[in-house]
Design a protein around this motif. Structure first.
Motif, short mmCIF file in Angstrom:
data_model
loop_
_atom_site.label_atom_id
_atom_site.label_comp_id
_atom_site.label_asym_id
_atom_site.label_seq_id
_atom_site.Cartn_x
_atom_site.Cartn_y
_atom_site.Cartn_z
N ALA A 25 0.87 -1.32 0.03
CA ALA A 25 -0.02 0.01 0.04
C ALA A 25 0.98 1.43 -0.19
N LEU A 26 2.23 1.17 0.46
CA LEU A 26 2.94 2.34 0.39
C LEU A 26 3.17 2.90 -0.81
N VAL A 31 1.90 10.08 0.86
CA VAL A 31 2.59 10.64 1.99
C VAL A 31 2.09 9.27 2.92
N VAL A 32 3.06 8.92 3.75
CA VAL A 32 2.88 8.00 4.84
C VAL A 32 3.24 8.67 6.08
N ILE A 33 2.16 8.68 7.03
CA ILE A 33 2.12 9.18 8.47
C ILE A 33 2.41 8.12 9.34
N GLU A 41 15.49 1.12 14.19
CA GLU A 41 15.69 2.16 13.11
C GLU A 41 15.45 1.35 11.54
N ALA A 42 15.48 0.19 11.66
CA ALA A 42 15.45 -0.83 10.42
C ALA A 42 13.82 -0.32 9.72
N THR A 43 12.93 -0.32 10.49
CA THR A 43 11.75 0.01 10.08
C THR A 43 11.35 1.50 9.45
N LEU A 44 12.07 2.71 10.23
CA LEU A 44 12.11 3.83 9.66
C LEU A 44 13.00 3.84 8.45
N ASP A 45 14.02 3.18 8.29
CA ASP A 45 14.72 2.93 7.16
C ASP A 45 14.06 2.58 5.94
N LEU A 46 13.03 1.66 6.16
CA LEU A 46 12.25 0.79 5.46
C LEU A 46 11.44 1.81 4.79
N LEU A 47 10.74 2.54 5.98
CA LEU A 47 9.48 3.26 5.15
C LEU A 47 10.01 4.58 4.46
N GLU A 48 11.23 5.08 5.10
CA GLU A 48 11.74 6.29 4.24
C GLU A 48 12.03 5.83 2.90
N SER A 49 12.66 4.77 2.84
CA SER A 49 13.08 4.24 1.31
C SER A 49 11.82 3.57 0.33
N ARG A 50 10.80 3.63 0.86
CA ARG A 50 9.60 3.21 0.34
C ARG A 50 8.60 4.42 0.04
N SER A 51 8.71 5.41 0.61
CA SER A 51 7.55 6.29 0.68
C SER A 51 8.05 7.70 -0.18
N ARG A 52 7.18 8.11 -0.78
CA ARG A 52 7.30 9.35 -1.45
C ARG A 52 7.71 10.41 -0.62
N ARG A 53 6.99 10.62 0.64
CA ARG A 53 7.05 11.36 1.74
C ARG A 53 6.83 10.77 2.92
#
Length: 165
Positions: A25-26, A31-33, A41-53
């Motif tokens: 769904a990302l 935008v992902v909130i 931190e790995a989950t943050l890195d993952l969402l940063e890499s897969r999200s437009r914003r």
């Protein structure tokens, strides 16, 4: 503008990884909130890499490394609406009045912490949204996240997605 709201991912304590449906769904949103309690931190890195914003905050279970990277409160204007994101809002009784007083310049407040989906409107119009948790349902029948459209200063198509669990 399409948004995906999530919170309380608690990887790897509550799940080894994020659900595949959420990850897929990302790619369909602008935008992902994330309203905190990542725990790694790995989950943050993952969402940063897969999200437009990504608009995100830390939660009470997030350690120093995540707190260095994320704010306690995040703000963004999206689709003509003023969003604020915070992890905790306190107990459910009185939440609308309390949050309206704390966030007077906000149209939509996204929060987490309880793992319980929430959608209400405070006197004065502040919309409060909690997407629940995609990994830790806490006595709820389903793991969840939210999607919605913010456009022209209004929210549309607010959908609570139930994940298999």
């Amino acid at each position: 503008m399409r948004l995906l709201l999530t919170s309380d991912t608690h990887v790897p304590a509550r799940a080894k990884r994020l659900p595949e449906e959420l990850l897929t769904a990302l790619g369909a949103v602008d935008v992902v909130i994330h309203a905190g309690d990542w725990t790694d931190e790995a989950t943050l890195d993952l969402l940063e890499s897969r999200s437009r914003r990504l608009v995100a905050v830390y939660g009470n279970n997030d350690g120093p490394a995540l707190r260095r990277r994320l704010p306690e409160i995040a703000r963004a204007e999206l689709g003509g609406l003023r969003f604020a994101v915070v992890h905790e809002t306190g107990p459910a009784p009185g939440r609308e009045r309390r949050c309206a007083a704390l966030f007077p310049d906000t149209d939509v407040l996204v929060f987490g912490h309880s793992h319980i989906p929430w959608d209400s409107t405070a006197p004065g119009g502040l919309r409060l949204l909690n997407p629940g948790s995609p990994t830790d349902r806490r006595r709820r029948p389903h793991h969840t996240y939210l999607t919605l459209t913010a456009e022209g200063g209004a929210l549309h198509d607010v959908v609570l997605h139930r994940l298999p669990g």
